[in-house]
Design an enzyme around this catalytic site. Structure first.
Site, short mmCIF file in Angstrom:
data_model
loop_
_atom_site.label_atom_id
_atom_site.label_comp_id
_atom_site.label_asym_id
_atom_site.label_seq_id
_atom_site.Cartn_x
_atom_site.Cartn_y
_atom_site.Cartn_z
N GLU A 75 -46.60 -34.91 -9.11
CA GLU A 75 -45.89 -36.17 -9.28
C GLU A 75 -45.04 -36.21 -10.55
O GLU A 75 -43.94 -36.73 -10.55
CB GLU A 75 -46.88 -37.35 -9.29
CG GLU A 75 -46.18 -38.61 -8.84
CD GLU A 75 -47.06 -39.83 -8.91
OE1 GLU A 75 -48.16 -39.75 -9.48
OE2 GLU A 75 -46.62 -40.88 -8.42
N ASP A 76 -45.56 -35.68 -11.64
CA ASP A 76 -44.88 -35.85 -12.93
C ASP A 76 -44.18 -34.61 -13.47
O ASP A 76 -43.46 -34.69 -14.44
CB ASP A 76 -45.90 -36.34 -13.98
CG ASP A 76 -46.46 -37.70 -13.63
OD1 ASP A 76 -45.72 -38.48 -13.00
OD2 ASP A 76 -47.63 -37.96 -13.95
#
Ligand code: MN
Length: 507
Positions: A75-76
């Site tokens: 996600e990051d």
């Protein structure tokens, strides 16, 4: 938290090959998060390292720890899930994917201005995101716990939102999974941000009260200790102080009168065997006068989330009111760690069983609702939404435990009706249900069952499912079985009518 600390910690529990995999994951995640910082100013990698460290201290299996290290890389840090799969295997990829989906579900939740009525919706979204593996939520809880511990670096408005979501979604979730200690940690942290004024007030109130009673309690403790020694019972006795959040909730129930709360501080007695629990209870009652209405046997009838203990509140000769909680080490372990205890590295067989079959029959009975959820989720087609109907009733009410006359235990949602029970026992028992006896008394079809009920289903071959029964079932399971039987019988009915018409014609 440094990389080396995590690896050292892991060495105490996992074998060399497992530790090497973990170390490889740490290096991979460090590269992926390079240059990223948390709002606290610390390098980002600290967060996944602490998440993994928490999972290790909860005793989780190595794949969960590795997924903890990698949980934010997709996600990051823009890592492809396929890459994780080829480097760390299918299971780790599945876990990371699940955690990513939970984050997305919960960021969607942030759109809602008013939270309270949405709690159930949010919970169901999260549960869907868990998908096929319940370990996802345990990783998410470890992740959330660290986020709560570093909440002071976020702007106040965000603090409140995360705190509220934690209190309304993640706390109950931890509770449902029987993870009592994690639930308490989440609640204490979240409450301190959501309502700092009330939190401080409660903290001061508790401290004042405890100051008075701690010394007196010490005396009782040594009294009990020597009584147990005389009876050759080896036991650990510890004080357990009520959490600030639960004091806040309890006070609201007793109209703010703290004198009505008897378990501000309880003595917890942990023994080896189940039999010892009852012996200890007997010893306590011979020493002190019990308040009869407050004796609770959660060993023979556990709480819906699986919690087991004996509780008793006694009055000492000096008029002091003291609550005792008596349990075995195993019960204690479960009360503190719940579902996580099932994946313990000391018991890798359960983890292996679980991973192979992806079902929870190897988990404690009270967690079987998870397999219901997985069954529902497993049948969904790509992009298909789960209907509220499928989830709400079966999964989000509280659970009750009921018994067959033979003593078999069945797990049902609160509010379940007798036919739900009958269909749970067997679809034929449901089909031929004629009447019910609950605890020896005739019981109407539309009267809900209660925790601990003993239910006898009287069946008759001539009794067949009726359309009106649709209003007399509440679980998805019973509804599906009934529906199939009604369909079947209408087909049979049509055929027999058709046959008789044909016969008539041929005559
Ligand atoms: Mn995270």
């Amino acid at each position: 938290m440094k990389k080396g600390d995590l690896i050292e910690h892991a060495r105490q529990y996992y074998d060399l090959e497992q530790v090497n995999r973990l170390e490889y994951a740490v290096n991979f995640a460090s590269t992926a998060h390079k240059g990223q910082n948390r709002l606290s100013g610390e390098p980002y990698i600290i967060h996944p390292l602490i998440t993994a460290d928490t999972l290790i201290s909860w005793g989780m299996d190595i794949d969960s720890a590795i997924a903890g290290v990698l949980h934010d890389t997709v996600e990051d840090a823009g890592v492809e899930l396929g890459q994780i799969e080829s480097l760390f295997g299918h299971d780790v990829a599945l876990l990371v994917d699940g955690v990513t989906k939970v984050s997305q579900a919960s960021s969607e939740m942030k759109k809602f201005e008013t939270y309270l009525p949405k709690t159930k919706d949010n919970l169901s979204k999260l549960l869907i995101a868990i998908g096929q593996d319940v370990r996802v939520i345990i990783i998410k809880l470890a992740d959330r716990l660290h986020n709560l511990k570093t909440l002071q670096y976020l702007p106040p408005e965000k603090q409140k939102k995360i705190a509220r979501e934690s209190l309304e979604v993640f706390g109950p979730m931890a509770d449902k999974l029987g993870m009592g200690r994690v639930r308490m940690e989440i609640e204490e942290l979240a409450f301190s941000y959501l309502d700092p004024v009330e939190y401080k007030k409660m903290k001061i109130l508790l401290k004042k009260r405890l100051g008075k009673s701690t010394r007196k309690l010490g005396k009782i403790r040594s009294e009990v200790d020597s009584a147990l020694k005389q009876h050759n019972i080896s036991a650990d006795i510890n004080g357990r102080v009520k959490s600030i959040y639960s004091l806040h909730k309890k006070l609201a129930k007793v109209n703010g009168n703290i004198d009505d709360i008897y378990d501000l501080m309880a003595l917890r007695i942990v023994v080896e065997k189940k039999e010892d629990c009852y012996i200890v209870l007997g010893i306590l009652h011979s020493l002190y006068k019990p308040m009869v209405s407050r004796i609770k046997d959660y060993i023979s009838t556990p709480k819906p989330n699986g919690y087991q203990s004996l509780h008793t509140t006694v009055i000492t000769p000096t008029e002091q009111i003291v609550e005792f909680q008596i349990r075995t080490e195993k019960m204690h372990e479960f009360a503190e760690r719940g579902l996580a205890a099932s994946f313990h590295y000391h018991d890798q067989k359960i983890t292996k069983d679980y991973i192979e079959k992806r079902n929870v029959t190897s988990l404690p009975q009270n967690l079987h609702w998870i397999s219901e959820l997985q069954e529902v989720v497993g049948k969904l087609k790509e992009g298909e939404e789960i209907s509220k109907d499928q989830l709400d009733i079966d999964l989000f009410g509280d659970r009750i435990f009921v018994h067959s006359p033979k003593g078999d235990i069945y797990d049902l949602p609160e509010g379940a009706l007798p036919l739900d029970f009958a269909y749970l026992v067997h679809s034929d028992v449901g089909r031929n249900a004629y009447s019910f006896r609950v605890n020896g008394k005739i019981h109407a079809f539309d009267k809900p069952l209660k925790n601990g009920d003993i239910i006898e289903v009287v069946t008759k071959k001539s009794s067949q499912p009726k359309q009106s029964w649709r209003q007399l079932v509440t679980t998805t399971h019973a509804r599906n079985k009934l529906q199939a039987q009604l369909r079947q019988s209408s087909v049979v009915g049509m055929i027999s009518t058709a046959t008789s018409i044909l016969r008539r014609k041929s005559y």
